[in-house]
Design a protein around this motif. Structure first.
Motif, PDB file in Angstrom:
ATOM      1  N   ALA A  20       0.835  -1.208   0.000  1.00  0.00           N
ATOM      2  CA  ALA A  20       0.000   0.000   0.000  1.00  0.00           C
ATOM      3  C   ALA A  20       0.867   1.254   0.000  1.00  0.00           C
ATOM      4  N   THR A  21       1.977   1.196   0.709  1.00  0.00           N
ATOM      5  CA  THR A  21       2.910   2.325   0.733  1.00  0.00           C
ATOM      6  C   THR A  21       3.492   2.560  -0.659  1.00  0.00           C
ATOM      7  N   VAL A  22       3.831   1.479  -1.346  1.00  0.00           N
ATOM      8  CA  VAL A  22       4.358   1.586  -2.712  1.00  0.00           C
ATOM      9  C   VAL A  22       3.307   2.201  -3.639  1.00  0.00           C
ATOM     10  N   TRP A  23       2.064   1.726  -3.553  1.00  0.00           N
ATOM     11  CA  TRP A  23       1.003   2.266  -4.406  1.00  0.00           C
ATOM     12  C   TRP A  23       0.756   3.736  -4.099  1.00  0.00           C
ATOM     13  N   ALA A  24       0.873   4.114  -2.827  1.00  0.00           N
ATOM     14  CA  ALA A  24       0.738   5.535  -2.472  1.00  0.00           C
ATOM     15  C   ALA A  24       1.880   6.333  -3.104  1.00  0.00           C
ATOM     16  N   GLY A  25       3.074   5.740  -3.154  1.00  0.00           N
ATOM     17  CA  GLY A  25       4.206   6.400  -3.810  1.00  0.00           C
ATOM     18  C   GLY A  25       3.985   6.567  -5.304  1.00  0.00           C
ATOM     19  N   LEU A  26       3.425   5.531  -5.947  1.00  0.00           N
ATOM     20  CA  LEU A  26       3.109   5.644  -7.376  1.00  0.00           C
ATOM     21  C   LEU A  26       2.061   6.722  -7.620  1.00  0.00           C
ATOM     22  N   ALA A  27       1.073   6.795  -6.731  1.00  0.00           N
ATOM     23  CA  ALA A  27       0.035   7.833  -6.858  1.00  0.00           C
ATOM     24  C   ALA A  27       0.641   9.220  -6.699  1.00  0.00           C
ATOM     25  N   ALA A  28       1.559   9.369  -5.756  1.00  0.00           N
ATOM     26  CA  ALA A  28       2.218  10.667  -5.563  1.00  0.00           C
ATOM     27  C   ALA A  28       3.031  11.039  -6.798  1.00  0.00           C
ATOM     28  N   TYR A  29       3.695  10.062  -7.399  1.00  0.00           N
ATOM     29  CA  TYR A  29       4.463  10.311  -8.617  1.00  0.00           C
ATOM     30  C   TYR A  29       3.540  10.783  -9.737  1.00  0.00           C
ATOM     31  N   GLN A  30       2.419  10.087  -9.909  1.00  0.00           N
ATOM     32  CA  GLN A  30       1.474  10.466 -10.966  1.00  0.00           C
ATOM     33  C   GLN A  30       0.813  11.811 -10.680  1.00  0.00           C
ATOM     34  N   ASP A  31       0.775  12.191  -9.421  1.00  0.00           N
ATOM     35  CA  ASP A  31       0.213  13.481  -9.021  1.00  0.00           C
ATOM     36  C   ASP A  31       1.275  14.587  -9.055  1.00  0.00           C
ATOM     37  N   PRO A  34       7.129  14.470  -6.801  1.00  0.00           N
ATOM     38  CA  PRO A  34       8.263  13.537  -6.870  1.00  0.00           C
ATOM     39  C   PRO A  34       8.924  13.241  -5.526  1.00  0.00           C
ATOM     40  N   PHE A  35       9.112  14.253  -4.703  1.00  0.00           N
ATOM     41  CA  PHE A  35       9.836  14.007  -3.465  1.00  0.00           C
ATOM     42  C   PHE A  35       8.966  13.288  -2.439  1.00  0.00           C
ATOM     43  N   ARG A  36       7.679  13.486  -2.503  1.00  0.00           N
ATOM     44  CA  ARG A  36       6.766  12.712  -1.657  1.00  0.00           C
ATOM     45  C   ARG A  36       6.804  11.241  -2.096  1.00  0.00           C
ATOM     46  N   SER A  37       6.840  11.012  -3.412  1.00  0.00           N
ATOM     47  CA  SER A  37       6.885   9.628  -3.897  1.00  0.00           C
ATOM     48  C   SER A  37       8.195   8.966  -3.479  1.00  0.00           C
ATOM     49  N   GLU A  51      10.663  -7.551   5.277  1.00  0.00           N
ATOM     50  CA  GLU A  51       9.921  -8.760   4.898  1.00  0.00           C
ATOM     51  C   GLU A  51      10.793  -9.751   4.125  1.00  0.00           C
ATOM     52  N   GLY A  52      12.003  -9.311   3.746  1.00  0.00           N
ATOM     53  CA  GLY A  52      12.898 -10.180   2.992  1.00  0.00           C
ATOM     54  C   GLY A  52      12.567 -10.256   1.511  1.00  0.00           C
ATOM     55  N   ASN A  53      11.818  -9.288   1.012  1.00  0.00           N
ATOM     56  CA  ASN A  53      11.412  -9.288  -0.389  1.00  0.00           C
ATOM     57  C   ASN A  53      12.394  -8.451  -1.207  1.00  0.00           C
ATOM     58  N   LEU A  54      13.484  -9.092  -1.617  1.00  0.00           N
ATOM     59  CA  LEU A  54      14.555  -8.379  -2.314  1.00  0.00           C
ATOM     60  C   LEU A  54      14.138  -7.847  -3.677  1.00  0.00           C
ATOM     61  N   ALA A  55      13.261  -8.550  -4.364  1.00  0.00           N
ATOM     62  CA  ALA A  55      12.827  -8.072  -5.683  1.00  0.00           C
ATOM     63  C   ALA A  55      12.181  -6.693  -5.558  1.00  0.00           C
ATOM     64  N   TRP A  56      11.305  -6.532  -4.578  1.00  0.00           N
ATOM     65  CA  TRP A  56      10.669  -5.227  -4.371  1.00  0.00           C
ATOM     66  C   TRP A  56      11.697  -4.187  -3.937  1.00  0.00           C
ATOM     67  N   VAL A  57      12.652  -4.568  -3.113  1.00  0.00           N
ATOM     68  CA  VAL A  57      13.687  -3.633  -2.672  1.00  0.00           C
ATOM     69  C   VAL A  57      14.427  -3.080  -3.893  1.00  0.00           C
ATOM     70  N   GLY A  58      14.776  -3.954  -4.822  1.00  0.00           N
ATOM     71  CA  GLY A  58      15.462  -3.521  -6.039  1.00  0.00           C
ATOM     72  C   GLY A  58      14.604  -2.631  -6.912  1.00  0.00           C
ATOM     73  N   VAL A  59      13.348  -3.026  -7.118  1.00  0.00           N
ATOM     74  CA  VAL A  59      12.445  -2.231  -7.959  1.00  0.00           C
ATOM     75  C   VAL A  59      12.242  -0.840  -7.359  1.00  0.00           C
ATOM     76  N   LEU A  60      12.079  -0.762  -6.061  1.00  0.00           N
ATOM     77  CA  LEU A  60      11.876   0.542  -5.423  1.00  0.00           C
ATOM     78  C   LEU A  60      13.128   1.404  -5.532  1.00  0.00           C
ATOM     79  N   GLY A  61      14.299   0.782  -5.513  1.00  0.00           N
ATOM     80  CA  GLY A  61      15.527   1.528  -5.763  1.00  0.00           C
ATOM     81  C   GLY A  61      15.547   2.103  -7.172  1.00  0.00           C
ATOM     82  N   LEU A  62      15.059   1.320  -8.153  1.00  0.00           N
ATOM     83  CA  LEU A  62      14.968   1.821  -9.531  1.00  0.00           C
ATOM     84  C   LEU A  62      13.990   2.979  -9.632  1.00  0.00           C
ATOM     85  N   PHE A  63      12.840   2.847  -8.949  1.00  0.00           N
ATOM     86  CA  PHE A  63      11.858   3.931  -8.970  1.00  0.00           C
ATOM     87  C   PHE A  63      12.471   5.216  -8.404  1.00  0.00           C
ATOM     88  N   GLN A  64      13.151   5.090  -7.266  1.00  0.00           N
ATOM     89  CA  GLN A  64      13.767   6.269  -6.655  1.00  0.00           C
ATOM     90  C   GLN A  64      14.816   6.867  -7.586  1.00  0.00           C
TER      91      GLN A  64
END
Length: 185
Positions: A20-31, A34-37, A51-64
């Motif tokens: 949900a935090t990630v989706w809120a970040g995507l919404a902030a980006y679309q709105d 950028p710095f809120r996202s 949570e040990g979810n490395l795939a998401w950790v990497g993707v969020l690094g790419l988004f940032q």
């Protein structure tokens, strides 16, 4: 009310809170916030890491990294991209790893470092070829074209852009799982 409950994690569903935090970040980006996202993506990244979810950790690094690049903060973007690449290096080869290499190459082109950019484009090409992804190969050829332009090799640039167009024509019309929610090219 929902937001307060969600972000306080009272539901005892940390993975769902992280998503949900990630989706809120995507919404902030679309709105166009950028710095809120970036802030929300960082929160989501920490939650996914817990949570040990490395795939998401990497993707969020790419988004940032992508957002920082859009804001002209190239060195910060490069740092975030390198971090994402380290995560993807520890996972099986995937489209996201190719995206990380392409983003890093783009950043080096932005910083007028063509030799470093070429290194990452070549690596991305090798991986995209192994994955046999027309979408990824299109992006690789587009970056090769941009690199050739920067080096003053216009004939080569045109040839690469033609190859990118050919890959686009071969690609399926649907957007697959090898694309990102935030475009970096």
């Amino acid at each position: 009310e929902f937001r307060r409950v969600l972000f306080r994690s009272k539901l005892n569903m940390p993975y769902e809170v992280a998503k949900a935090t990630v989706w809120a970040g995507l919404a902030a980006y679309q709105d166009r916030k950028p710095f809120r996202s970036i802030e929300l993506f960082e929160r989501g990244r920490k939650k996914m890491d817990a949570e040990g979810n490395l795939a998401w950790v990497g993707v969020l690094g790419l988004f940032q990294s992508t957002i920082l690049r859009e804001e002209g903060r190239y060195f910060e973007a490069l740092k975030a991209c390198k971090s994402a690449q380290q995560v993807f290096d520890s996972l099986p080869k995937s489209a996201k790893a190719v995206h990380a290499n392409l983003l890093r190459a783009s950043l080096h082109l932005d910083l007028v470092q063509p030799a470093l950019a070429a290194t990452w484009i070549i690596q991305a090409h090798r991986m995209a070829d192994e994955l046999r992804s027309s979408h990824l190969l299109r992006d690789v050829h587009r970056l090769f074209g941009r690199l050739s332009e920067i080096q003053g090799e216009n004939d080569d640039a045109v040839a690469y852009y033609r190859q990118a167009l050919e890959c686009s024509e071969k690609a399926p019309l649907h957007i697959g799982s090898d694309t990102l929610k935030i475009p970096y090219l």
